[in-house]
Design a protein around this motif. Structure first.
Motif, PDB file in Angstrom:
ATOM      1  N   LEU A 118       0.842  -1.191   0.000  1.00  9.68           N
ATOM      2  CA  LEU A 118       0.000   0.000   0.000  1.00  9.68           C
ATOM      3  C   LEU A 118       0.879   1.244   0.000  1.00  9.68           C
ATOM      4  CD1 LEU A 118      -2.826  -0.640   2.624  1.00  9.68           C
ATOM      5  CD2 LEU A 118      -3.062  -0.463   0.176  1.00  9.68           C
ATOM      6  N   ASP A 119       0.664   2.122  -0.959  1.00  8.01           N
ATOM      7  CA  ASP A 119       1.360   3.403  -0.886  1.00  8.01           C
ATOM      8  C   ASP A 119       0.587   4.309   0.080  1.00  8.01           C
ATOM      9  OD1 ASP A 119      -0.846   3.890  -2.419  1.00  8.01           O
ATOM     10  OD2 ASP A 119       0.198   4.980  -3.989  1.00  8.01           O
ATOM     11  N   THR A 120       1.120   5.472   0.372  1.00  6.25           N
ATOM     12  CA  THR A 120       0.532   6.347   1.381  1.00  6.25           C
ATOM     13  C   THR A 120      -0.881   6.785   1.020  1.00  6.25           C
ATOM     14  OG1 THR A 120       2.754   7.148   1.869  1.00  6.25           O
ATOM     15  CG2 THR A 120       0.928   8.434   2.727  1.00  6.25           C
ATOM     16  N   GLU A 121      -1.111   7.137  -0.240  1.00  5.24           N
ATOM     17  CA  GLU A 121      -2.442   7.577  -0.649  1.00  5.24           C
ATOM     18  C   GLU A 121      -3.464   6.445  -0.541  1.00  5.24           C
ATOM     19  OE1 GLU A 121      -2.647   9.530  -4.389  1.00  5.24           O
ATOM     20  OE2 GLU A 121      -0.969  10.846  -3.949  1.00  5.24           O
ATOM     21  N   SER A 122      -3.074   5.253  -0.939  1.00  7.27           N
ATOM     22  CA  SER A 122      -3.987   4.113  -0.843  1.00  7.27           C
ATOM     23  C   SER A 122      -4.268   3.773   0.612  1.00  7.27           C
ATOM     24  CB  SER A 122      -3.394   2.896  -1.542  1.00  7.27           C
ATOM     25  OG  SER A 122      -3.205   3.160  -2.904  1.00  7.27           O
ATOM     26  N   GLU A 123      -3.241   3.842   1.439  1.00  6.43           N
ATOM     27  CA  GLU A 123      -3.419   3.564   2.862  1.00  6.43           C
ATOM     28  C   GLU A 123      -4.371   4.578   3.492  1.00  6.43           C
ATOM     29  OE1 GLU A 123      -0.760   3.187   6.935  1.00  6.43           O
ATOM     30  OE2 GLU A 123       0.239   3.327   5.002  1.00  6.43           O
ATOM     31  N   ASN A 124      -4.230   5.852   3.117  1.00  7.97           N
ATOM     32  CA  ASN A 124      -5.144   6.869   3.624  1.00  7.97           C
ATOM     33  C   ASN A 124      -6.572   6.607   3.153  1.00  7.97           C
ATOM     34  OD1 ASN A 124      -3.140   8.203   5.002  1.00  7.97           O
ATOM     35  ND2 ASN A 124      -2.723   9.640   3.342  1.00  7.97           N
ATOM     36  N   GLY A 125      -6.731   6.140   1.924  1.00  9.35           N
ATOM     37  CA  GLY A 125      -8.060   5.801   1.423  1.00  9.35           C
ATOM     38  C   GLY A 125      -8.678   4.649   2.186  1.00  9.35           C
ATOM     39  N   VAL A 126      -7.886   3.623   2.468  1.00  4.88           N
ATOM     40  CA  VAL A 126      -8.378   2.476   3.235  1.00  4.88           C
ATOM     41  C   VAL A 126      -8.746   2.920   4.646  1.00  4.88           C
ATOM     42  CG1 VAL A 126      -7.702   0.272   4.258  1.00  4.88           C
ATOM     43  CG2 VAL A 126      -7.146   0.758   1.879  1.00  4.88           C
ATOM     44  N   LEU A 127      -7.919   3.732   5.278  1.00  5.08           N
ATOM     45  CA  LEU A 127      -8.222   4.213   6.627  1.00  5.08           C
ATOM     46  C   LEU A 127      -9.495   5.054   6.640  1.00  5.08           C
ATOM     47  CD1 LEU A 127      -4.663   5.137   7.940  1.00  5.08           C
ATOM     48  CD2 LEU A 127      -6.104   3.228   8.642  1.00  5.08           C
ATOM     49  N   TYR A 128      -9.645   5.909   5.649  1.00  3.48           N
ATOM     50  CA  TYR A 128     -10.840   6.754   5.585  1.00  3.48           C
ATOM     51  C   TYR A 128     -12.102   5.907   5.458  1.00  3.48           C
ATOM     52  CZ  TYR A 128     -14.320   9.964   3.792  1.00  3.48           C
ATOM     53  OH  TYR A 128     -15.466  10.674   3.593  1.00  3.48           O
ATOM     54  N   TRP A 129     -12.115   5.007   4.496  1.00  9.83           N
ATOM     55  CA  TRP A 129     -13.326   4.235   4.268  1.00  9.83           C
ATOM     56  C   TRP A 129     -13.569   3.201   5.348  1.00  9.83           C
ATOM     57  CZ3 TRP A 129     -16.998   6.142   1.671  1.00  9.83           C
ATOM     58  CH2 TRP A 129     -16.731   7.010   0.630  1.00  9.83           C
ATOM     59  N   SER A 130     -12.515   2.683   5.965  1.00 10.94           N
ATOM     60  CA  SER A 130     -12.741   1.747   7.065  1.00 10.94           C
ATOM     61  C   SER A 130     -13.313   2.468   8.276  1.00 10.94           C
ATOM     62  CB  SER A 130     -11.452   1.002   7.423  1.00 10.94           C
ATOM     63  OG  SER A 130     -10.487   1.894   7.929  1.00 10.94           O
ATOM     64  N   SER A 131     -12.906   3.722   8.483  1.00  9.00           N
ATOM     65  CA  SER A 131     -13.493   4.476   9.597  1.00  9.00           C
ATOM     66  C   SER A 131     -14.944   4.830   9.310  1.00  9.00           C
ATOM     67  CB  SER A 131     -12.671   5.723   9.894  1.00  9.00           C
ATOM     68  OG  SER A 131     -12.736   6.622   8.818  1.00  9.00           O
ATOM     69  N   MET A 132     -15.315   4.976   8.063  1.00  7.83           N
ATOM     70  CA  MET A 132     -16.710   5.226   7.698  1.00  7.83           C
ATOM     71  C   MET A 132     -17.523   3.932   7.739  1.00  7.83           C
ATOM     72  SD  MET A 132     -16.972   8.414   7.104  1.00  7.83           S
ATOM     73  CE  MET A 132     -18.491   8.589   6.206  1.00  7.83           C
ATOM     74  N   TYR A 133     -16.898   2.832   7.431  1.00  5.96           N
ATOM     75  CA  TYR A 133     -17.579   1.542   7.291  1.00  5.96           C
ATOM     76  C   TYR A 133     -18.087   1.025   8.621  1.00  5.96           C
ATOM     77  CZ  TYR A 133     -17.891  -3.514   6.547  1.00  5.96           C
ATOM     78  OH  TYR A 133     -18.298  -4.805   6.511  1.00  5.96           O
ATOM     79  N   ILE A 134     -17.231   1.046   9.623  1.00  5.84           N
ATOM     80  CA  ILE A 134     -17.554   0.398  10.886  1.00  5.84           C
ATOM     81  C   ILE A 134     -18.804   1.009  11.538  1.00  5.84           C
ATOM     82  CG2 ILE A 134     -16.702  -0.072  13.215  1.00  5.84           C
ATOM     83  CD1 ILE A 134     -13.935  -0.512  11.897  1.00  5.84           C
ATOM     84  N   PRO A 135     -18.908   2.324  11.728  1.00  2.00           N
ATOM     85  CA  PRO A 135     -20.127   2.841  12.378  1.00  2.00           C
ATOM     86  C   PRO A 135     -21.396   2.609  11.564  1.00  2.00           C
ATOM     87  CG  PRO A 135     -18.436   4.554  12.274  1.00  2.00           C
ATOM     88  CD  PRO A 135     -17.933   3.388  11.507  1.00  2.00           C
ATOM     89  N   VAL A 136     -21.314   2.724  10.256  1.00  2.00           N
ATOM     90  CA  VAL A 136     -22.509   2.555   9.423  1.00  2.00           C
ATOM     91  C   VAL A 136     -22.986   1.108   9.476  1.00  2.00           C
ATOM     92  CG1 VAL A 136     -23.345   2.592   7.040  1.00  2.00           C
ATOM     93  CG2 VAL A 136     -21.995   4.493   7.922  1.00  2.00           C
ATOM     94  N   ILE A 137     -22.092   0.169   9.314  1.00  2.00           N
ATOM     95  CA  ILE A 137     -22.481  -1.244   9.314  1.00  2.00           C
ATOM     96  C   ILE A 137     -22.970  -1.683  10.689  1.00  2.00           C
ATOM     97  CG2 ILE A 137     -21.630  -3.596   8.963  1.00  2.00           C
ATOM     98  CD1 ILE A 137     -22.079  -2.006   6.401  1.00  2.00           C
ATOM     99  N   ILE A 138     -22.328  -1.213  11.737  1.00  2.00           N
ATOM    100  CA  ILE A 138     -22.774  -1.574  13.085  1.00  2.00           C
ATOM    101  C   ILE A 138     -24.174  -1.018  13.341  1.00  2.00           C
ATOM    102  CG2 ILE A 138     -22.317  -1.254  15.538  1.00  2.00           C
ATOM    103  CD1 ILE A 138     -20.498  -3.286  14.108  1.00  2.00           C
ATOM    104  N   ALA A 139     -24.435   0.206  12.896  1.00  2.00           N
ATOM    105  CA  ALA A 139     -25.776   0.777  13.065  1.00  2.00           C
ATOM    106  C   ALA A 139     -26.813  -0.035  12.295  1.00  2.00           C
ATOM    107  CB  ALA A 139     -25.779   2.231  12.606  1.00  2.00           C
TER     108      ALA A 139
END
Length: 129
Positions: free
Chosen positions: A56-77
């Motif tokens: 993972l390059d830095t930009e891809s890693e930031n994208g994964v971190l961003y969407w994973s932080s969005m994913y967890i609360p939405v899916i749990i709700a």
């Protein structure tokens, strides 16, 4: 890039949902069993593995971190909503167990908050000027 985060998230979600459906079929339950949990575990494990391997390059890693932080609360709700609907359709036993489990969690908060604390207060020395 954030698009890689979306693709990675989508792949983890699809594989997790497939695993949950297959587990439901294996257990002879009409529904998805643990698909959200499998998705989250895949997201965490593969994301960490790719980071350690340097794929993972830095930009891809930031994208994964961003969407994973969005994913967890939405899916749990979404999962919580489904569980409430199932509990209301399941009868009184499910509601009673849910109330007792929630009450037990609330009662354990003071105990868990003491973990890692020391009983000794730090000694503060006065310095004479």
């Amino acid at each position: 890039m954030k698009i890689y985060g979306v693709a990675f998230l989508a792949l983890c979600f699809l594989v997790g949902q497939l695993a949950g459906e297959l587990l439901g079929i294996f257990m002879k339950i009409d529904g998805n069993v643990g698909g959200v949990g499998f998705s989250m575990m895949l997201l965490i494990l593969f994301g960490d593995r790719m980071k350690q391997n340097g794929t993972l390059d830095t930009e891809s890693e930031n994208g994964v971190l961003y969407w994973s932080s969005m994913y967890i609360p939405v899916i749990i709700a979404m999962s919580a909503t489904q569980n409430v609907k199932a509990a209301l359709n399941g009868g009184w036993v499910v509601l009673i167990v849910g109330v007792f489990a929630t009450a037990a969690c609330f009662m354990l908060v003071p105990l868990v908050s003491r973990i890692g604390q020391t009983d000794d207060l730090p000694i503060v020395e006065e310095v004479a000027l």
